[in-house]
Design a protein around this motif. Structure first.
Motif, PDB file in Angstrom:
ATOM      1  N   ARG A 101      -1.852  -6.644  -6.432  1.00 17.40           N
ATOM      2  CA  ARG A 101      -2.862  -7.174  -7.477  1.00 17.40           C
ATOM      3  C   ARG A 101      -4.062  -7.044  -6.881  1.00 17.40           C
ATOM      4  O   ARG A 101      -4.167  -7.243  -5.397  1.00 17.40           O
ATOM      5  N   VAL A 102      -5.201  -6.536  -7.352  1.00 13.13           N
ATOM      6  CA  VAL A 102      -6.554  -6.263  -6.859  1.00 13.13           C
ATOM      7  C   VAL A 102      -7.612  -6.753  -7.819  1.00 13.13           C
ATOM      8  O   VAL A 102      -7.310  -6.463  -9.072  1.00 13.13           O
ATOM      9  N   GLN A 103      -8.551  -7.459  -7.454  1.00 12.11           N
ATOM     10  CA  GLN A 103      -9.717  -7.830  -8.277  1.00 12.11           C
ATOM     11  C   GLN A 103     -10.683  -6.598  -8.433  1.00 12.11           C
ATOM     12  O   GLN A 103     -11.205  -6.060  -7.454  1.00 12.11           O
ATOM     13  N   VAL A 138      -9.025   1.405  -2.645  1.00  6.21           N
ATOM     14  CA  VAL A 138      -8.877   0.023  -2.270  1.00  6.21           C
ATOM     15  C   VAL A 138      -8.794   0.126  -0.631  1.00  6.21           C
ATOM     16  O   VAL A 138      -8.487   0.709  -0.024  1.00  6.21           O
ATOM     17  N   GLU A 187      -8.193  -9.406 -12.539  1.00  3.93           N
ATOM     18  CA  GLU A 187      -7.172  -9.087 -11.774  1.00  3.93           C
ATOM     19  C   GLU A 187      -6.318  -7.934 -12.175  1.00  3.93           C
ATOM     20  O   GLU A 187      -6.022  -7.894 -13.619  1.00  3.93           O
ATOM     21  N   GLY A 193      -7.902  -5.479   0.937  1.00  4.42           N
ATOM     22  CA  GLY A 193      -7.310  -5.201  -0.465  1.00  4.42           C
ATOM     23  C   GLY A 193      -8.407  -5.613  -1.233  1.00  4.42           C
ATOM     24  O   GLY A 193      -8.114  -5.743  -2.366  1.00  4.42           O
ATOM     25  N   THR A 194      -9.772  -5.296  -0.769  1.00  3.38           N
ATOM     26  CA  THR A 194     -11.001  -5.178  -1.936  1.00  3.38           C
ATOM     27  C   THR A 194     -11.316  -3.886  -2.701  1.00  3.38           C
ATOM     28  O   THR A 194     -10.801  -2.928  -2.108  1.00  3.38           O
ATOM     29  N   TYR A 195     -11.637  -4.046  -3.711  1.00  3.16           N
ATOM     30  CA  TYR A 195     -11.845  -2.908  -4.691  1.00  3.16           C
ATOM     31  C   TYR A 195     -13.128  -2.158  -4.303  1.00  3.16           C
ATOM     32  O   TYR A 195     -14.066  -2.897  -3.730  1.00  3.16           O
ATOM     33  N   THR A 243      -1.670  -2.685  -9.508  1.00  2.00           N
ATOM     34  CA  THR A 243      -1.448  -1.412  -9.163  1.00  2.00           C
ATOM     35  C   THR A 243      -0.113  -0.722  -9.152  1.00  2.00           C
ATOM     36  O   THR A 243       0.745  -1.501  -9.266  1.00  2.00           O
ATOM     37  N   THR A 263      -7.831  -1.134   2.617  1.00  2.00           N
ATOM     38  CA  THR A 263      -6.543  -1.522   3.285  1.00  2.00           C
ATOM     39  C   THR A 263      -6.541  -2.768   4.041  1.00  2.00           C
ATOM     40  O   THR A 263      -5.704  -3.728   4.088  1.00  2.00           O
ATOM     41  N   TYR A 308       0.790  -1.354   0.090  1.00  2.00           N
ATOM     42  CA  TYR A 308      -0.069  -0.220  -0.079  1.00  2.00           C
ATOM     43  C   TYR A 308       0.679   1.415  -0.146  1.00  2.00           C
ATOM     44  O   TYR A 308       0.272   2.358   0.081  1.00  2.00           O
ATOM     45  N   ASN A 343      -8.861   3.322   3.449  1.00  2.00           N
ATOM     46  CA  ASN A 343      -8.794   3.062   2.100  1.00  2.00           C
ATOM     47  C   ASN A 343      -7.865   4.063   1.560  1.00  2.00           C
ATOM     48  O   ASN A 343      -7.283   4.950   2.177  1.00  2.00           O
TER      49      ASN A 343
END
Length: 189
Positions: free
Chosen positions: A162-164, A177, A154, A182-184, A157, A179, A107, A131
């Motif tokens: 890696r973020v979905q 995101v 995927e 790690g979700t969108y 950033t 923190t 992050y 976030n």
């Protein structure tokens, strides 16, 4: 500082253990049948990074250590560690890799402000915001006709994390995101 009963300690509290300042990373009260309750906890030394697993009775105490949190801007990473600059004094605070776990490092974005945590004037780590806004650097193109609800892909950033994300997100888009996991959360401006 006064002693704090271990039953009152929570994740993030600082205590003195083995003549060293340690941060509580995990704590759990256990009450086995027909036995006295005890607290199972993990603490991490902020000077040497060693983890201690402690099992203490619920009436034992540890000396509390005062934590101070101050805003700093992440500047850059080099071979020595991560450099954070105080916005008013321009003091450079160096935080070694051993004090930041892989999740936290994912992050870190240059120019972003973070709370640097000090315990007894020694850096204990950083506190992430709830976030964070990140820029997508790589994302596969969405397949035409693949527009069913809740379809994710995927994306990578700027920090390499890696973020979905939904199919419509592409390189250059700014996303928010969470923190904690790690979700969108959504697109950002």
């Amino acid at each position: 500082m006064p002693a704090t009963p271990v039953i009152n300690l929570r994740k993030g509290h600082a205590v003195r253990y083995n003549n060293d300042v340690c941060v509580v990373t995990d704590t759990e009260l256990k009450t086995p049948p027909r036995m006295a309750s005890f607290v199972q906890m993990s603490v991490r030394s902020i000077t040497i990074g060693k983890m201690y697993n402690l099992r203490m009775t619920s009436n034992e105490s540890l000396e509390s250590v005062n934590l101070v949190k101050d805003n700093h801007e992440f500047s850059y990473k080099d071979g020595d560690g991560y450099h954070f600059i105080h916005p008013e004094t321009f003091e450079d605070v160096l935080i070694g890799e051993d004090k930041l776990d892989a999740k936290t490092r994912g992050y870190l974005i240059e120019g972003q402000k973070y709370l640097v945590v000090f315990a007894d004037d020694v850096v204990a780590g950083i506190e992430l915001p709830a976030n964070i806004i990140m820029t997508v650097t790589d994302s596969p193109a969405g397949v035409k006709g693949d527009s069913a609800n809740n379809v994710y892909k995927e994306a990578t950033t700027e920090s390499g994390m890696r973020v979905q994300v939904p199919l419509f997100i592409g390189p250059g888009d700014k996303i928010s995101v969470k923190t904690e996991d790690g979700t969108y959360l959504g697109r950002a401006n």
